[in-house]
Write a protein that holds these residues in place. Structure first.
Motif, mmCIF file in Angstrom:
data_model
loop_
_atom_site.group_PDB
_atom_site.id
_atom_site.type_symbol
_atom_site.label_atom_id
_atom_site.label_comp_id
_atom_site.label_asym_id
_atom_site.label_seq_id
_atom_site.Cartn_x
_atom_site.Cartn_y
_atom_site.Cartn_z
ATOM 1 N N GLU A 60 0.822 -1.210 0.000
ATOM 2 C CA GLU A 60 0.000 0.000 0.000
ATOM 3 C C GLU A 60 0.861 1.268 0.000
ATOM 4 O OE1 GLU A 60 -3.327 0.181 -0.309
ATOM 5 O OE2 GLU A 60 -3.204 -1.986 -0.621
ATOM 6 N N GLY A 61 0.257 2.343 -0.476
ATOM 7 C CA GLY A 61 0.919 3.645 -0.421
ATOM 8 C C GLY A 61 1.402 4.114 -1.778
ATOM 9 N N GLN A 62 1.935 5.331 -1.782
ATOM 10 C CA GLN A 62 2.494 5.931 -2.994
ATOM 11 C C GLN A 62 3.982 6.151 -2.802
ATOM 12 O OE1 GLN A 62 1.055 9.869 -4.024
ATOM 13 N NE2 GLN A 62 1.241 9.430 -6.212
ATOM 14 N N LEU A 63 4.771 5.752 -3.776
ATOM 15 C CA LEU A 63 6.236 5.847 -3.696
ATOM 16 C C LEU A 63 6.778 5.075 -2.489
ATOM 17 C CD1 LEU A 63 6.699 9.624 -4.639
ATOM 18 C CD2 LEU A 63 6.849 7.632 -6.145
ATOM 19 N N THR A 64 6.161 3.935 -2.206
ATOM 20 C CA THR A 64 6.592 3.084 -1.088
ATOM 21 C C THR A 64 7.431 1.906 -1.582
ATOM 22 O OG1 THR A 64 4.453 1.956 -1.275
ATOM 23 C CG2 THR A 64 4.640 3.657 0.411
ATOM 24 N N ASP A 65 7.881 1.984 -2.805
ATOM 25 C CA ASP A 65 8.616 0.884 -3.433
ATOM 26 C C ASP A 65 9.967 0.663 -2.748
ATOM 27 O OD1 ASP A 65 6.789 0.841 -6.050
ATOM 28 O OD2 ASP A 65 7.332 2.921 -5.598
ATOM 29 N N ARG A 72 13.517 -11.186 1.216
ATOM 30 C CA ARG A 72 13.734 -11.308 -0.231
ATOM 31 C C ARG A 72 12.460 -11.018 -1.021
ATOM 32 N NH1 ARG A 72 18.532 -13.583 -1.885
ATOM 33 N NH2 ARG A 72 19.890 -14.356 -0.224
ATOM 34 N N THR A 73 11.969 -9.798 -0.864
ATOM 35 C CA THR A 73 10.791 -9.368 -1.609
ATOM 36 C C THR A 73 11.051 -8.023 -2.279
ATOM 37 O OG1 THR A 73 9.850 -8.313 0.377
ATOM 38 C CG2 THR A 73 9.120 -10.574 -0.134
ATOM 39 N N VAL A 74 10.578 -7.904 -3.497
ATOM 40 C CA VAL A 74 10.546 -6.615 -4.191
ATOM 41 C C VAL A 74 9.146 -6.073 -3.966
ATOM 42 C CG1 VAL A 74 10.572 -5.462 -6.429
ATOM 43 C CG2 VAL A 74 12.269 -7.225 -5.922
ATOM 44 N N ASN A 75 9.059 -4.988 -3.206
ATOM 45 C CA ASN A 75 7.769 -4.418 -2.819
ATOM 46 C C ASN A 75 7.458 -3.218 -3.704
ATOM 47 O OD1 ASN A 75 7.251 -5.795 0.107
ATOM 48 N ND2 ASN A 75 9.424 -5.433 -0.263
ATOM 49 N N LEU A 76 6.370 -3.301 -4.452
ATOM 50 C CA LEU A 76 6.002 -2.246 -5.385
ATOM 51 C C LEU A 76 4.670 -1.622 -4.981
ATOM 52 C CD1 LEU A 76 6.874 -4.035 -8.763
ATOM 53 C CD2 LEU A 76 8.334 -2.533 -7.381
ATOM 54 N N SER A 77 4.607 -0.299 -5.043
ATOM 55 C CA SER A 77 3.359 0.408 -4.765
ATOM 56 C C SER A 77 2.348 0.066 -5.867
ATOM 57 C CB SER A 77 3.603 1.917 -4.716
ATOM 58 O OG SER A 77 4.120 2.374 -5.946
ATOM 59 N N PRO A 78 1.041 0.206 -5.605
ATOM 60 C CA PRO A 78 0.023 -0.157 -6.601
ATOM 61 C C PRO A 78 0.228 0.487 -7.965
ATOM 62 C CG PRO A 78 -1.001 0.221 -4.477
ATOM 63 C CD PRO A 78 0.435 0.629 -4.333
ATOM 64 N N ASP A 79 0.621 1.776 -7.985
ATOM 65 C CA ASP A 79 0.820 2.476 -9.256
ATOM 66 C C ASP A 79 1.960 1.878 -10.068
ATOM 67 O OD1 ASP A 79 -1.240 4.192 -8.709
ATOM 68 O OD2 ASP A 79 0.030 5.825 -7.972
#
Length: 227
Positions: A60-65, A72-79
C-alpha cells in the motif's frame, strides 16, 4: 552560518522532492510501448539475472517501493505494480537492481545492511538525546551531547553509504531495460533515466542535510569543550 546553510539545504530538498514527484507524474502518464506492467517487468528482470528466490509483491501507499533483503521481496506500490508506464518500468527495475546487488554480494549493499541494526537504534534515540544533550551542555555536561553526536554520525554515514547503493541500482536498471528491450524508444529510455536521476537526487540532498546537522551539533560539542 550553520542555520543559513541548513535553511538552504531544506529549500533545495523541497525543490528536489517537488521536481521528483512532478517527473514521476509525467512519466507515469507516458505509456510503455512494450505494454508490460511493473510487476511483469520486475519478474522478468529477476529471471534474466537468474534470481528465483525473490518474490514481487504489491504494498500500500504511494512511492513506497523498496527491496527487502530480509525476506527477499521486491515491494512495489500499486501504481508501479500494475502500472504500464515508463515510470513504473524504471521504479520496478530499480528495486530489482537491489535484488541483483544482494544476489551478487555487492559490497556497498552488504556494508549498508550490516549497519541497519545500529542505525535503527540510533535513529530512534538521536533527536531526544541531542535535545537533552544541548540542555545539559548549558551547565557544562557534554557527555549526553557526545552520545547524541555519535548517534547522528552513524545515521549520517548511513546516508552517504546509501548513495552508491542507489546509483548502482539505477545503473543496473537502465542497462537491463535497454538490453531487454523494455524501453524500446530513445524517448522511453531517456524518460526512465530522468525519473531515476531525480529519485537519486532526493538521497543526495538527504545526505547533505544529515551532514550539515552533524556539523552543527559537533560544533556545539567541541566548541563548548574548548570553552
Amino acid at each position: 552560518m550553520y542555520w543559513i546553510i541548513f535553511i538552504g539545504i531544506m529549500l533545495v530538498s523541497w525543490i528536489v522532492q517537488w521536481r521528483f514527484k512532478s517527473k514521476f507524474k509525467k512519466y507515469s502518464e507516458m505509456p510503455l510501448s512494450s505494454g508490460m506492467s511493473g510487476a511483469e517487468i520486475a519478474q522478468k528482470m529477476l529471471r534474466d539475472n537468474g534470481i528465483s528466490d525473490v518474490q514481487v509483491i504489491s504494498v500500500e501507499g504511494q512511492l513506497t517501493d523498496h527491496y527487502n533483503p530480509a525476506n527477499r521481496t521486491v515491494n512495489l506500490s500499486p501504481d508501479v505494480y500494475a502500472g504500464r508506464s515508463v515510470a513504473a518500468a524504471a521504479v520496478a527495475a530499480h528495486e530489482c537492481g537491489h535484488a541483483v546487488q544482494h544476489a551478487t554480494a555487492y559490497s556497498w549493499l552488504q556494508f549498508r545492511s550490516a549497519m541497519v541494526p545500529m542505525v535503527s537504534v540510533a535513529s530512534k534515540i538521536v533527536s531526544w538525546v541531542l535535545l537533552l544533550g544541548v540542555i545539559m551542555a548549558a551547565s557544562g555536561n557534554f557527555y549526553v551531547l557526545a552520545i547524541g553526536v555519535g548517534a547522528l554520525f552513524l545515521t549520517t554515514v548511513f546516508s552517504f553509504i546509501t548513495l552508491p547503493v542507489e546509483f548502482d541500482a539505477s545503473n543496473r536498471a537502465l542497462a537491463w531495460l535497454n538490453t531487454a528491450n523494455i524501453t524500446h524508444s530513445t524517448e522511453e529510455h531517456d524518460g526512465a533515466k530522468d525519473a531515476l536521476k531525480w529519485a537519486a537526487m532526493t538521497y543526495v540532498v538527504a545526505a547533505l542535510s544529515a551532514l550539515v546537522t552533524l556539523l552543527y551539533y559537533a560544533s556545539i560539542l567541541f566548541g563548548g569543550r574548548r570553552d
